[in-house]
Scaffold this motif. Structure first.
Motif, mmCIF file in Angstrom:
data_model
loop_
_atom_site.group_PDB
_atom_site.id
_atom_site.type_symbol
_atom_site.label_atom_id
_atom_site.label_comp_id
_atom_site.label_asym_id
_atom_site.label_seq_id
_atom_site.Cartn_x
_atom_site.Cartn_y
_atom_site.Cartn_z
ATOM 1 N N VAL A 21 0.849 -1.199 0.000
ATOM 2 C CA VAL A 21 0.000 0.000 0.000
ATOM 3 C C VAL A 21 0.882 1.246 0.000
ATOM 4 O O VAL A 21 0.649 2.189 -0.760
ATOM 5 N N LYS A 22 1.898 1.260 0.828
ATOM 6 C CA LYS A 22 2.808 2.407 0.909
ATOM 7 C C LYS A 22 3.477 2.653 -0.439
ATOM 8 O O LYS A 22 3.519 3.776 -0.928
ATOM 9 N N ARG A 23 3.984 1.597 -1.055
ATOM 10 C CA ARG A 23 4.656 1.755 -2.344
ATOM 11 C C ARG A 23 3.708 2.260 -3.415
ATOM 12 O O ARG A 23 4.074 3.096 -4.243
ATOM 13 N N LEU A 24 2.456 1.761 -3.437
ATOM 14 C CA LEU A 24 1.478 2.232 -4.418
ATOM 15 C C LEU A 24 1.160 3.714 -4.224
ATOM 16 O O LEU A 24 1.111 4.479 -5.190
ATOM 17 N N LEU A 25 0.932 4.127 -2.989
ATOM 18 C CA LEU A 25 0.607 5.533 -2.721
ATOM 19 C C LEU A 25 1.760 6.452 -3.095
ATOM 20 O O LEU A 25 1.544 7.543 -3.626
ATOM 21 N N LEU A 26 2.983 6.029 -2.852
ATOM 22 C CA LEU A 26 4.136 6.866 -3.163
ATOM 23 C C LEU A 26 4.465 6.872 -4.652
ATOM 24 O O LEU A 26 5.009 7.850 -5.163
ATOM 25 N N ALA A 27 4.118 5.815 -5.367
ATOM 26 C CA ALA A 27 4.512 5.689 -6.771
ATOM 27 C C ALA A 27 3.506 6.270 -7.753
ATOM 28 O O ALA A 27 3.869 6.579 -8.885
ATOM 29 N N THR A 28 2.264 6.440 -7.353
ATOM 30 C CA THR A 28 1.256 6.876 -8.311
ATOM 31 C C THR A 28 1.554 8.287 -8.816
ATOM 32 O O THR A 28 2.072 9.122 -8.087
ATOM 33 N N ASP A 29 1.219 8.526 -10.077
ATOM 34 C CA ASP A 29 1.393 9.870 -10.628
ATOM 35 C C ASP A 29 0.040 10.544 -10.857
ATOM 36 O O ASP A 29 -0.076 11.478 -11.616
ATOM 37 N N GLY A 30 -0.958 10.051 -10.177
ATOM 38 C CA GLY A 30 -2.289 10.640 -10.269
ATOM 39 C C GLY A 30 -2.820 10.968 -8.889
ATOM 40 O O GLY A 30 -2.124 10.825 -7.885
ATOM 41 N N THR A 31 -4.068 11.377 -8.847
ATOM 42 C CA THR A 31 -4.689 11.669 -7.567
ATOM 43 C C THR A 31 -4.819 10.373 -6.775
ATOM 44 O O THR A 31 -5.167 9.331 -7.321
ATOM 45 N N VAL A 32 -4.535 10.432 -5.493
ATOM 46 C CA VAL A 32 -4.590 9.230 -4.667
ATOM 47 C C VAL A 32 -5.931 9.050 -3.975
ATOM 48 O O VAL A 32 -6.194 7.990 -3.413
ATOM 49 N N THR A 33 -6.799 10.046 -3.997
ATOM 50 C CA THR A 33 -8.045 9.966 -3.240
ATOM 51 C C THR A 33 -8.866 8.726 -3.596
ATOM 52 O O THR A 33 -9.244 7.978 -2.687
ATOM 53 N N PRO A 34 -9.145 8.429 -4.881
ATOM 54 C CA PRO A 34 -9.931 7.224 -5.177
ATOM 55 C C PRO A 34 -9.231 5.938 -4.733
ATOM 56 O O PRO A 34 -9.865 5.018 -4.229
ATOM 57 N N MET A 35 -7.908 5.870 -4.907
ATOM 58 C CA MET A 35 -7.159 4.687 -4.495
ATOM 59 C C MET A 35 -7.212 4.531 -2.974
ATOM 60 O O MET A 35 -7.459 3.444 -2.456
ATOM 61 N N LEU A 36 -7.018 5.625 -2.266
ATOM 62 C CA LEU A 36 -7.044 5.584 -0.813
ATOM 63 C C LEU A 36 -8.438 5.214 -0.292
ATOM 64 O O LEU A 36 -8.559 4.476 0.684
ATOM 65 N N GLU A 37 -9.467 5.669 -0.983
ATOM 66 C CA GLU A 37 -10.830 5.283 -0.599
ATOM 67 C C GLU A 37 -11.021 3.772 -0.705
ATOM 68 O O GLU A 37 -11.674 3.159 0.149
ATOM 69 N N GLN A 38 -10.457 3.164 -1.735
ATOM 70 C CA GLN A 38 -10.549 1.707 -1.891
ATOM 71 C C GLN A 38 -9.745 0.992 -0.811
ATOM 72 O O GLN A 38 -10.170 -0.031 -0.273
ATOM 73 N N ILE A 39 -8.600 1.529 -0.468
ATOM 74 C CA ILE A 39 -7.742 0.915 0.548
ATOM 75 C C ILE A 39 -8.419 0.936 1.915
ATOM 76 O O ILE A 39 -8.424 -0.069 2.628
ATOM 77 N N VAL A 40 -9.001 2.078 2.273
ATOM 78 C CA VAL A 40 -9.567 2.214 3.625
ATOM 79 C C VAL A 40 -11.036 1.827 3.696
ATOM 80 O O VAL A 40 -11.586 1.699 4.783
ATOM 81 N N GLY A 41 -11.689 1.663 2.551
ATOM 82 C CA GLY A 41 -13.051 1.165 2.534
ATOM 83 C C GLY A 41 -14.129 2.178 2.831
ATOM 84 O O GLY A 41 -15.230 1.809 3.230
ATOM 85 N N GLU A 42 -13.847 3.452 2.632
ATOM 86 C CA GLU A 42 -14.887 4.471 2.812
ATOM 87 C C GLU A 42 -14.510 5.731 2.030
ATOM 88 O O GLU A 42 -13.366 5.928 1.659
ATOM 89 N N ARG A 43 -15.517 6.557 1.790
ATOM 90 C CA ARG A 43 -15.308 7.826 1.084
ATOM 91 C C ARG A 43 -14.489 8.754 1.964
ATOM 92 O O ARG A 43 -14.669 8.796 3.180
ATOM 93 N N LEU A 44 -13.590 9.488 1.344
ATOM 94 C CA LEU A 44 -12.775 10.458 2.067
ATOM 95 C C LEU A 44 -13.353 11.852 1.891
ATOM 96 O O LEU A 44 -13.817 12.211 0.813
ATOM 97 N N VAL A 45 -13.311 12.607 2.956
ATOM 98 C CA VAL A 45 -13.769 13.987 2.955
ATOM 99 C C VAL A 45 -12.722 14.847 3.645
ATOM 100 O O VAL A 45 -11.856 14.340 4.360
ATOM 101 N N THR A 46 -12.813 16.142 3.426
ATOM 102 C CA THR A 46 -11.919 17.065 4.112
ATOM 103 C C THR A 46 -12.432 17.250 5.530
ATOM 104 O O THR A 46 -13.553 17.700 5.739
#
Length: 173
Positions: A21-46
């Motif tokens: 997970v750490k390597r994917l988040l650090l390596a992506t060249d796009g927005t991480v919000t959708p990926m992080l939402e899938q990792i943590v299992g819920e929608r992210l908000v500010t």
């Protein structure tokens, strides 16, 4: 007795998953919000938003390739789970307001939406450049951070630092 009922093999698998997970988040060249939402299992908000409109000093102007005195926005946010309230990432951004399309600029000034989501919803074509000397694992914990620029029309519109908290890597384990 095993730690919290987990075997040694299960704990090793947990650590391997966290590393991926750490390597994917650090390596992506796009927005991480959708990926992080899938990792943590819920929608992210500010969860927390602190921002101030100001003018670029010499350093900010140099970093964003804009004239000194140009309008900039300094923005700091926590991205948290909509249901849990758990903070997964902290971001800091330096934004060249004159580089942005009006609809994105208005969205930043008028909402708490994450930057990547605003850019995607407004269909703004961007290019992200990782600043590799600033991408590293945080030695003090299982957290990680990255630093990158988002270009719009060949101009750096955003300089962003994202700090992914340990909750990103152990959530659901």
């Amino acid at each position: 007795m095993t730690h919290h009922g987990r075997t040694g093999l299960q704990r090793r698998q947990d650590f391997a998953r966290a590393d991926i997970v750490k390597r994917l988040l650090l390596a992506t060249d796009g927005t991480v919000t959708p990926m992080l939402e899938q990792i943590v299992g819920e929608r992210l908000v500010t969860n927390r938003l602190i921002q101030a409109k100001t003018t670029a000093d010499e350093e900010a102007a140099r970093q964003l390739a804009i004239p000194t005195g140009s309008a900039i926005l300094v923005r700091s946010t926590d991205l948290a789970g909509q249901d849990s309230g758990r903070v997964f990432a902290r971001t800091k951004a330096l934004i060249a307001l004159d580089v942005l399309p009006a609809r994105v600029r208005n969205g930043l000034l008028g909402t708490a939406e994450p930057i990547g989501r605003l850019l995607r919803e407004n269909r703004v074509e961007t290019f992200r450049e990782s600043l590799p000397d600033q991408v590293c694992e945080d030695d003090s914990s299982d957290a990680a951070r990255r630093h990158y620029a988002i270009y719009i029309n060949n101009s750096p519109g955003f300089l962003i630092e994202e700090h992914f908290l340990e909750a990103c890597f152990v959530h659901g384990i």
